[in-house]
Write a protein that holds these residues in place. Structure first.
Motif, PDB file in Angstrom:
ATOM      1  N   ALA A 131     -10.973  15.157 -50.082  1.00  0.00           N
ATOM      2  CA  ALA A 131     -12.165  16.218 -49.754  1.00  0.00           C
ATOM      3  C   ALA A 131     -12.833  17.211 -48.487  1.00  0.00           C
ATOM      4  N   GLY A 132     -11.232  17.500 -48.300  1.00  0.00           N
ATOM      5  CA  GLY A 132     -11.039  18.804 -46.710  1.00  0.00           C
ATOM      6  C   GLY A 132      -9.744  17.886 -45.880  1.00  0.00           C
ATOM      7  N   ALA A 173      -7.400  18.982 -53.998  1.00  0.00           N
ATOM      8  CA  ALA A 173      -8.738  19.068 -53.442  1.00  0.00           C
ATOM      9  C   ALA A 173      -9.245  20.479 -54.670  1.00  0.00           C
ATOM     10  N   PRO A 174     -10.428  20.109 -54.693  1.00  0.00           N
ATOM     11  CA  PRO A 174     -11.345  21.927 -55.903  1.00  0.00           C
ATOM     12  C   PRO A 174     -10.969  22.534 -54.553  1.00  0.00           C
ATOM     13  N   ALA A 193      -6.937  20.781 -46.178  1.00  0.00           N
ATOM     14  CA  ALA A 193      -6.904  19.432 -46.876  1.00  0.00           C
ATOM     15  C   ALA A 193      -5.993  19.883 -47.408  1.00  0.00           C
ATOM     16  N   SER A 194      -5.384  21.446 -47.469  1.00  0.00           N
ATOM     17  CA  SER A 194      -3.837  21.731 -46.770  1.00  0.00           C
ATOM     18  C   SER A 194      -3.704  21.437 -45.499  1.00  0.00           C
ATOM     19  N   VAL A 202     -15.812  12.954 -49.362  1.00  0.00           N
ATOM     20  CA  VAL A 202     -15.848  12.755 -50.415  1.00  0.00           C
ATOM     21  C   VAL A 202     -17.679  12.673 -50.920  1.00  0.00           C
ATOM     22  N   ALA A 203     -18.590  12.414 -50.227  1.00  0.00           N
ATOM     23  CA  ALA A 203     -19.784  12.025 -50.236  1.00  0.00           C
ATOM     24  C   ALA A 203     -21.188  12.801 -50.323  1.00  0.00           C
ATOM     25  N   LYS A 204     -20.215  14.410 -49.556  1.00  0.00           N
ATOM     26  CA  LYS A 204     -20.845  15.751 -49.142  1.00  0.00           C
ATOM     27  C   LYS A 204     -20.384  16.682 -50.123  1.00  0.00           C
TER      28      LYS A 204
END
Length: 225
Positions: A12-13, A43-44, A71-72, A102-104
């Motif tokens: 998630a980052g 990751a998105p 995330a990379s 994850v929650a944001k």
């Protein structure tokens, strides 16, 4: 020689206040490697909800960061796949480290609790593993994302540690929350092939205890492939 299992690791980052919890992410990859499993970080390719200064804990006005690019930092250059290119059929299992991202970034549980929504691309990817009856491991706050993604579809048995607010949100979503006494524990939902562990839902958890829980989670997930 048996083919190595390949596991999707959804990030998630980078950074526990606005992305993936770096320790949880690295320990997840370490556990997979120690068990001889191959992995693909995913990751998105989208902007984070916001950027947090990890010295002060405060939002950085006007700052913008990309989830895939951040995330990379964990996956290493060129080794994190854009979620838009990821296919459930290419993987044997899914693991999701925690962190507030994850929650944001992947869902809105941090802001809306049981009324939160999951990013459509994330929801489709996560549900794809359950639909294919492939094992899923969710760490720290990631079980909340699973709970939102499965709401109205399947009732899950899971843990977010011992937080009463999170437990209440899980019940509102129709899931069974099981309190756990420490970061070393795992909860297994046999029917859904879901394994959860609280990790840094216990803020003061020792790193070694977090690793015990994550390694147990990874071991159980791989056993179920």
């Amino acid at each position: 020689m048996a083919k190595a299992l390949k596991v999707a690791v959804l990030l998630a980052g980078s950074g526990h206040l606005d992305g993936a919890e770096v320790r949880e992410a690295v320990l997840t990859l370490l556990a997979l490697d120690q068990h001889g499993a191959a992995f693909q970080c995913i990751a998105p390719n989208a902007e984070q909800h916001h950027v947090i200064n990890h010295v002060t804990g405060q939002p950085v006005p006007g700052a913008v960061r990309n989830i895939l690019e951040e995330a990379s930092r964990i996956a290493r250059v060129g080794q994190c796949l854009d979620l838009a290119k990821a296919r459930v059929e290419d993987y044997d299992a899914l693991l999701m480290p925690g962190g507030y991202g994850v929650a944001k970034n992947l869902c809105s549980f941090a802001f809306k609790g049981a009324e939160g929504e999951v990013r459509p691309d994330v929801a489709a990817f996560v549900r794809g593993f359950f639909n294919a009856k492939k094992p899923v491991g969710a760490i720290c706050i990631a079980p909340a994302l699973v709970a939102l993604a499965l709401s109205g579809r399947s009732a899950a048995r899971l843990t977010l540690g011992g937080d009463p607010g999170c437990a209440d949100a899980m019940r509102k979503l129709g899931h069974l929350h099981q309190d756990t006494p420490s970061a070393r524990e795992i909860i297994v939902d046999e029917s859904l092939n879901l394994v959860t562990t609280p990790a840094y839902m216990f803020d003061d958890a020792r790193l070694s205890d977090v690793f015990v829980g994550i390694d147990r989670c990874v071991t159980e997930v791989l056993k179920r492939v």
